[in-house]
Design a protein around this motif. Structure first.
Motif, PDB file in Angstrom:
ATOM      1  N   ALA A 121      34.999  19.720  27.808  1.00  0.00           N
ATOM      2  CA  ALA A 121      33.325  19.169  27.284  1.00  0.00           C
ATOM      3  C   ALA A 121      33.317  19.969  27.625  1.00  0.00           C
ATOM      4  N   ASP A 177      41.465  18.630  32.391  1.00  0.00           N
ATOM      5  CA  ASP A 177      40.321  18.280  32.886  1.00  0.00           C
ATOM      6  C   ASP A 177      39.142  17.810  31.723  1.00  0.00           C
ATOM      7  N   GLU A 178      38.726  16.631  31.539  1.00  0.00           N
ATOM      8  CA  GLU A 178      37.572  16.508  30.562  1.00  0.00           C
ATOM      9  C   GLU A 178      36.465  16.876  30.667  1.00  0.00           C
ATOM     10  N   ARG A 179      36.018  16.991  31.921  1.00  0.00           N
ATOM     11  CA  ARG A 179      34.871  18.007  32.024  1.00  0.00           C
ATOM     12  C   ARG A 179      34.972  19.501  31.713  1.00  0.00           C
ATOM     13  N   ARG A 186      26.787  25.094  35.030  1.00  0.00           N
ATOM     14  CA  ARG A 186      26.125  24.569  36.340  1.00  0.00           C
ATOM     15  C   ARG A 186      25.530  23.318  36.117  1.00  0.00           C
ATOM     16  N   LYS A 187      25.112  23.035  34.327  1.00  0.00           N
ATOM     17  CA  LYS A 187      24.428  21.876  34.659  1.00  0.00           C
ATOM     18  C   LYS A 187      24.445  20.072  35.059  1.00  0.00           C
ATOM     19  N   TYR A 188      25.626  20.754  34.612  1.00  0.00           N
ATOM     20  CA  TYR A 188      26.904  19.248  34.776  1.00  0.00           C
ATOM     21  C   TYR A 188      27.756  19.574  36.454  1.00  0.00           C
ATOM     22  N   GLY A 189      26.463  20.454  37.010  1.00  0.00           N
ATOM     23  CA  GLY A 189      27.273  20.088  38.648  1.00  0.00           C
ATOM     24  C   GLY A 189      28.328  20.243  39.341  1.00  0.00           C
ATOM     25  N   GLY A 190      29.423  20.932  38.710  1.00  0.00           N
ATOM     26  CA  GLY A 190      30.721  20.605  39.699  1.00  0.00           C
ATOM     27  C   GLY A 190      31.104  21.923  40.655  1.00  0.00           C
ATOM     28  N   GLU A 191      29.442  22.262  41.581  1.00  0.00           N
ATOM     29  CA  GLU A 191      29.270  23.317  42.576  1.00  0.00           C
ATOM     30  C   GLU A 191      30.092  22.736  43.667  1.00  0.00           C
ATOM     31  N   ASP A 192      31.338  23.840  44.331  1.00  0.00           N
ATOM     32  CA  ASP A 192      31.868  23.405  45.080  1.00  0.00           C
ATOM     33  C   ASP A 192      31.378  23.354  46.058  1.00  0.00           C
ATOM     34  N   THR A 193      30.768  21.957  46.520  1.00  0.00           N
ATOM     35  CA  THR A 193      30.034  21.717  47.772  1.00  0.00           C
ATOM     36  C   THR A 193      31.349  21.999  49.221  1.00  0.00           C
ATOM     37  N   ASP A 194      30.953  21.045  50.334  1.00  0.00           N
ATOM     38  CA  ASP A 194      32.073  20.876  52.064  1.00  0.00           C
ATOM     39  C   ASP A 194      31.755  19.080  51.142  1.00  0.00           C
TER      40      ASP A 194
END
Lengths: 157, 68
Positions: free
Chosen positions: A62, A57-59, A147-155
């Motif tokens: 990174a 996964d590139e993110r 957190r900065k690159y916002g991958g929070e697991d949201t519904d």
């Protein structure tokens, strides 16, 4: 090899290394743990290359790169500062200045102070502290960039 | 960098998880791109566009602030 098998193998290698470390202490010989550690790392490296189903996964890559870079930046400064201090501590007399006791002097003249009183003056402990610092810094930076690159697991909406 | 992945996803009726699997990335990456918190590489941007059979410009929109 499945990912879970790799984790089990990692656990086995770590357990074996703890045992070898204890043996090294018993035998008062550093070679077993040093050779064992290198072999352990090679085994895990080879095993990891055979694990299937890993997503590149590139993110994530990174984030790991950024975290590693900033960890290295801080480590470099801290390590250099420590090294400068160490050089002054051990080499003052080289420049004709009064010298504080070296490890060797302390071990020969006041071993209890070396063994019990100030164990963290042992270079091995100090280096381990630096390695622990790397782990804490790296994990901290990983959290920050996650957190900065916002991958929070949201519904899903 | 604005994008309309969510719209194309809704049109194609696929979930973030399905899109992530099709593109070979984690779902978190799709979430981050949709929220414009992560700008994908050129390769991933083309993969996304190809997945929806459109040009990259139709999904990603470059803003003036991105060019400064």
């Amino acid at each position: 090899m499945k990912q879970n098998s790799f984790y089990i193998l990692t656990g086995l290698v770590v357990t074996a290394l703890v045992g070898i470390f204890w043996l090294s202490l018993e035998w008062n010989n550093a070679l077993p743990i040093q050779i064992g550690f290198i072999i352990g790392v090679i085994i895990l490296y080879l095993a990891r290359s055979r694990v299937v189903g890993i997503i590149a996964d590139e993110r994530s890559i990174a984030i790991s790169q950024k975290a590693a870079f900033h960890t290295l930046e801080i480590l470099w400064v801290v390590f250099f500062t420590f090294s400068l201090g160490f050089i002054v501590w051990t080499s003052s007399n080289f420049f004709g200045l009064e010298r504080t006791p070296t490890f060797r002097y302390m071990r020969e003249h006041n071993p209890t102070d070396m063994v019990f009183g100030r164990p963290f003056l042992n270079p091995g402990f100090i280096q381990l502290l630096f390695l622990c610092m790397i782990i804490f810094l790296y994990v901290g930076f990983k959290f920050y960039y996650e957190r900065k690159y916002g991958g929070e697991d949201t519904d899903e909406e | 960098m604005k994008n309309s992945i969510k719209v194309f996803r809704a049109k194609a009726n696929i979930t973030q998880e399905q899109l992530a699997t099709a593109l070979g990335v984690y779902r978190q990456t799709i979430i981050a791109i949709e929220k414009s918190k992560y700008v994908p590489s050129l390769t991933l941007a083309f993969k996304i566009a190809r997945h929806f059979n459109v040009n990259v410009e139709e999904i990603f929109e470059c803003e003036e602030s991105d060019l400064k």
